[in-house]
Design a protein around this motif. Structure first.
Motif, PDB file in Angstrom:
ATOM      1  N   GLY A 164       0.743   2.424  -3.677  1.00 46.45           N
ATOM      2  CA  GLY A 164      -0.338   3.408  -3.564  1.00 46.45           C
ATOM      3  C   GLY A 164       0.014   4.787  -4.077  1.00 46.45           C
ATOM      4  N   SER A 168      -1.496   6.655  -7.430  1.00 43.49           N
ATOM      5  CA  SER A 168      -2.166   7.920  -7.159  1.00 43.49           C
ATOM      6  C   SER A 168      -1.526   9.050  -7.978  1.00 43.49           C
ATOM      7  CB  SER A 168      -2.072   8.225  -5.672  1.00 43.49           C
ATOM      8  OG  SER A 168      -2.838   9.342  -5.340  1.00 43.49           O
ATOM      9  N   ASN A 204      11.762   7.453   3.489  1.00 46.62           N
ATOM     10  CA  ASN A 204      11.843   7.970   4.855  1.00 46.62           C
ATOM     11  C   ASN A 204      10.857   7.260   5.772  1.00 46.62           C
ATOM     12  OD1 ASN A 204      13.886   9.803   4.484  1.00 46.62           O
ATOM     13  ND2 ASN A 204      12.510  11.523   4.057  1.00 46.62           N
ATOM     14  N   GLY A 205       9.722   6.974   5.218  1.00 45.51           N
ATOM     15  CA  GLY A 205       8.698   6.322   6.020  1.00 45.51           C
ATOM     16  C   GLY A 205       9.040   4.899   6.416  1.00 45.51           C
ATOM     17  N   SER A 208      -5.102   2.300  -1.840  1.00 50.10           N
ATOM     18  CA  SER A 208      -4.445   1.033  -2.119  1.00 50.10           C
ATOM     19  C   SER A 208      -4.797   0.001  -1.054  1.00 50.10           C
ATOM     20  CB  SER A 208      -2.932   1.260  -2.171  1.00 50.10           C
ATOM     21  OG  SER A 208      -2.273   0.112  -2.604  1.00 50.10           O
ATOM     22  N   PRO A 220      -0.079  17.934  -5.340  1.00 49.96           N
ATOM     23  CA  PRO A 220      -0.202  16.571  -5.876  1.00 49.96           C
ATOM     24  C   PRO A 220       0.731  15.580  -5.181  1.00 49.96           C
ATOM     25  CG  PRO A 220      -0.070  18.154  -7.657  1.00 49.96           C
ATOM     26  CD  PRO A 220       0.206  18.908  -6.414  1.00 49.96           C
ATOM     27  N   THR A 221       1.895  16.046  -4.799  1.00 50.72           N
ATOM     28  CA  THR A 221       2.844  15.164  -4.126  1.00 50.72           C
ATOM     29  C   THR A 221       2.269  14.662  -2.807  1.00 50.72           C
ATOM     30  OG1 THR A 221       4.704  16.348  -5.105  1.00 50.72           O
ATOM     31  CG2 THR A 221       5.163  15.001  -3.158  1.00 50.72           C
ATOM     32  N   VAL A 245      -0.749  14.755  -1.742  1.00 47.28           N
ATOM     33  CA  VAL A 245      -1.981  13.986  -1.948  1.00 47.28           C
ATOM     34  C   VAL A 245      -1.651  12.542  -2.308  1.00 47.28           C
ATOM     35  CG1 VAL A 245      -3.929  13.647  -3.492  1.00 47.28           C
ATOM     36  CG2 VAL A 245      -3.521  15.882  -2.518  1.00 47.28           C
ATOM     37  N   SER A 246      -0.726  12.371  -3.233  1.00 45.90           N
ATOM     38  CA  SER A 246      -0.344  11.011  -3.633  1.00 45.90           C
ATOM     39  C   SER A 246       0.122  10.195  -2.443  1.00 45.90           C
ATOM     40  CB  SER A 246       0.782  11.063  -4.668  1.00 45.90           C
ATOM     41  OG  SER A 246       0.356  11.737  -5.819  1.00 45.90           O
ATOM     42  N   VAL A 247       0.881  10.831  -1.590  1.00 45.68           N
ATOM     43  CA  VAL A 247       1.470  10.101  -0.470  1.00 45.68           C
ATOM     44  C   VAL A 247       0.451   9.845   0.638  1.00 45.68           C
ATOM     45  CG1 VAL A 247       3.196  10.237   1.342  1.00 45.68           C
ATOM     46  CG2 VAL A 247       3.781  10.937  -0.961  1.00 45.68           C
ATOM     47  N   MET A 258       5.803  20.582   0.305  1.00 44.94           N
ATOM     48  CA  MET A 258       5.609  19.747  -0.891  1.00 44.94           C
ATOM     49  C   MET A 258       4.513  20.373  -1.713  1.00 44.94           C
ATOM     50  SD  MET A 258       5.373  16.208   1.165  1.00 44.94           S
ATOM     51  CE  MET A 258       4.657  17.123   2.529  1.00 44.94           C
ATOM     52  N   ASN A 259       4.548  20.185  -3.013  1.00 45.62           N
ATOM     53  CA  ASN A 259       3.396  20.683  -3.745  1.00 45.62           C
ATOM     54  C   ASN A 259       2.218  19.744  -3.529  1.00 45.62           C
ATOM     55  OD1 ASN A 259       3.683  18.574  -5.580  1.00 45.62           O
ATOM     56  ND2 ASN A 259       4.929  19.820  -6.953  1.00 45.62           N
ATOM     57  N   GLY A 285       7.335   9.762   6.854  1.00 43.31           N
ATOM     58  CA  GLY A 285       7.824  10.236   5.560  1.00 43.31           C
ATOM     59  C   GLY A 285       7.717  11.740   5.396  1.00 43.31           C
ATOM     60  N   VAL A 286       6.638  12.323   5.877  1.00 39.52           N
ATOM     61  CA  VAL A 286       6.390  13.737   5.561  1.00 39.52           C
ATOM     62  C   VAL A 286       6.718  14.704   6.699  1.00 39.52           C
ATOM     63  CG1 VAL A 286       4.574  13.136   3.915  1.00 39.52           C
ATOM     64  CG2 VAL A 286       3.960  13.719   6.272  1.00 39.52           C
ATOM     65  N   ILE A 335      10.033  10.351   0.194  1.00 37.61           N
ATOM     66  CA  ILE A 335       9.122  10.341   1.342  1.00 37.61           C
ATOM     67  C   ILE A 335       8.791   8.910   1.749  1.00 37.61           C
ATOM     68  CG2 ILE A 335       6.742  10.857   2.045  1.00 37.61           C
ATOM     69  CD1 ILE A 335       6.991  13.432   0.311  1.00 37.61           C
ATOM     70  N   SER A 392       0.825  -1.212   0.000  1.00 38.66           N
ATOM     71  CA  SER A 392       0.000   0.000   0.000  1.00 38.66           C
ATOM     72  C   SER A 392       0.854   1.254   0.000  1.00 38.66           C
ATOM     73  CB  SER A 392      -0.908   0.019   1.232  1.00 38.66           C
ATOM     74  OG  SER A 392      -1.784  -1.077   1.214  1.00 38.66           O
ATOM     75  N   TYR A 434     -14.476  21.526  -5.696  1.00 40.13           N
ATOM     76  CA  TYR A 434     -14.080  20.322  -4.995  1.00 40.13           C
ATOM     77  C   TYR A 434     -13.958  20.613  -3.517  1.00 40.13           C
ATOM     78  CZ  TYR A 434     -12.888  17.606  -9.086  1.00 40.13           C
ATOM     79  OH  TYR A 434     -12.919  16.892 -10.233  1.00 40.13           O
ATOM     80  N   ARG A 442       6.984  18.698   5.842  1.00 42.10           N
ATOM     81  CA  ARG A 442       7.835  19.272   4.790  1.00 42.10           C
ATOM     82  C   ARG A 442       7.037  20.113   3.802  1.00 42.10           C
ATOM     83  NH1 ARG A 442      11.263  14.147   2.700  1.00 42.10           N
ATOM     84  NH2 ARG A 442      11.162  15.415   0.809  1.00 42.10           N
ATOM     85  N   ILE A 501      -3.200  10.031   0.260  1.00 41.97           N
ATOM     86  CA  ILE A 501      -4.386   9.309  -0.209  1.00 41.97           C
ATOM     87  C   ILE A 501      -4.018   7.979  -0.869  1.00 41.97           C
ATOM     88  CG2 ILE A 501      -6.444   9.444  -1.658  1.00 41.97           C
ATOM     89  CD1 ILE A 501      -6.507  11.466   0.539  1.00 41.97           C
ATOM     90  N   GLY A 502      -2.932   7.986  -1.622  1.00 42.73           N
ATOM     91  CA  GLY A 502      -2.539   6.776  -2.353  1.00 42.73           C
ATOM     92  C   GLY A 502      -2.534   5.509  -1.517  1.00 42.73           C
ATOM     93  N   PRO A 503      -1.796   5.506  -0.412  1.00 38.44           N
ATOM     94  CA  PRO A 503      -1.785   4.299   0.413  1.00 38.44           C
ATOM     95  C   PRO A 503      -3.154   3.949   0.967  1.00 38.44           C
ATOM     96  CG  PRO A 503       0.051   5.716   0.987  1.00 38.44           C
ATOM     97  CD  PRO A 503      -0.814   6.501   0.053  1.00 38.44           C
TER      98      PRO A 503
END
Lengths: 191, 191
Positions: A157, A161, A187-188, B161, B149-150, B152-154, B146-147, B188-189, A184, A153, B124, B144, B156-158
């Motif tokens: 993930g 995404s 790091n995690g 998933s 999308p970055t 969000v990916s990190v 981050m923009n 990570g963040v 990232i 994940s 939205y 950190r 929401i993605g997991p």
DNA sequence: TGCAACCGAATGAACATTCAATTGCACAAC
DNA sequence: GTTGTGCAATTGAATGTTCATTCGGTTGCA
């Protein structure tokens, strides 16, 4: 003769991929696939028993294609580098093959996937590879101990995404974004 | 009268959700939706101009439902706790509403999504909320820079998933898995 | 009295699948 | 090296079914 056969089947695959990317499962009739692949409608039924089987086989085709490209890593590289490399490779592959990505996504969230699961050999080449890879990292104490779904994940993930974000036009892609994301993740999970 | 109306429309939504969960877009005809919702086929067309519009509206309906449930956090909690809380809330919500999750996934990877993007107001609500939330964390130096999308990916993605893994039967869910994942993300963040 | 909500049979188009017929090619017989 | 034979590959029009959508009519309420 064998080459012909191969060509047609592949042409059908590629056309299906292309049309589904553009119009979705619902919007791509067999006749269109035939048109696009420059074969007669009946020919498709020479290779595939039904539309469902075509979709199912196409999924296998995609998985093979993808796996071939991703897991070619130099085993001698340090673990961290391989961790980064595989991830970037995956992202790059899907960005270069948006139709495959979109199709696979659609496939997973459709009832086809359930059909496939029940009737298929469980030879997930890619999944096995990943499993080994993460186990190696955990055993040698480089990354934390986690069960497989957890690490998957966290690793996959963000990749999907991110690809979605780009592929659906939410943002542009930059290499530095990708570098950021995988860093990232690292790091995690690192110890 | 208004209650009636609301009831029927909602019944149609819920039936559609249910049937699409089971049979996918392709496999759920209007007649079935009508059956399942205990209304006549024609009634659906009183509320929706076409099947496409039904799907589009259903998506909005789902998004509203989801947003309502997720962003009710006590603003006074420390940032880290909110970071964990929102994430767990999101995961819990989708695990409790698998039909919504599946539908939204299918929707995103179908051509409907493109249609919606082109013809919709860009309000939205959920995305805005998230945006603010991450900005707050970055500005106060807790996470950190981050923009969007970055991160969000990190973030929401997991989550998606993980939900997929469970929802498709790859693994069982445990609270400690979830705790693990969000902790990894945080590691990570965080700064 | 009028209009919104509702009904469900009827319509017609779209589409998956079939099939009878044709082509092309590998290989054997001479 | 010519002819014959059989079978796989191919064709695309025809078939039948499955729907989305329509519509003429009914109900019930303001």
């Amino acid at each position: 003769m064998n080459i012909q056969l191969h060509n047609k089947k592949e042409a059908i695959f590629e056309s299906t991929l292309h049309l589904i990317y553009e119009y979705g499962f619902r919007g791509t009739p067999m006749s269109q696939i035939a048109n696009h692949a420059n074969v007669a409608t009946g020919t498709i039924y020479h290779y595939f028993a039904s539309k469902d089987e075509l979709i199912l086989e196409l999924f296998k085709y995609c998985r093979e294609q993808t796996n071939e490209h991703i897991f070619s890593v130099d085993k001698n590289l340090p673990y961290k580098e391989r961790f980064f490399f595989i991830w970037k490779r995956l992202v790059a592959y899907y960005l270069d093959h948006k139709e495959i990505f979109r199709f696979v996504e659609q496939f997973y969230s459709s009832p086809y996937f359930a059909i496939m699961q029940s009737s298929q050999d469980p030879s997930y080449y890619g999944v096995d590879k990943l499993h080994q890879f993460f186990e190696e990292g955990a055993k040698s104490g480089i990354i934390r101990e986690m069960n497989f779904p957890t690490i998957v994940s966290v690793y996959i993930g963000p990749a999907t995404s991110y690809i979605k974000n780009i592929s659906y036009g939410f943002c542009k892609m930059t290499d530095s974004d990708r570098d950021n994301i995988i860093e990232i993740i690292w790091n995690g999970v690192k110890k």
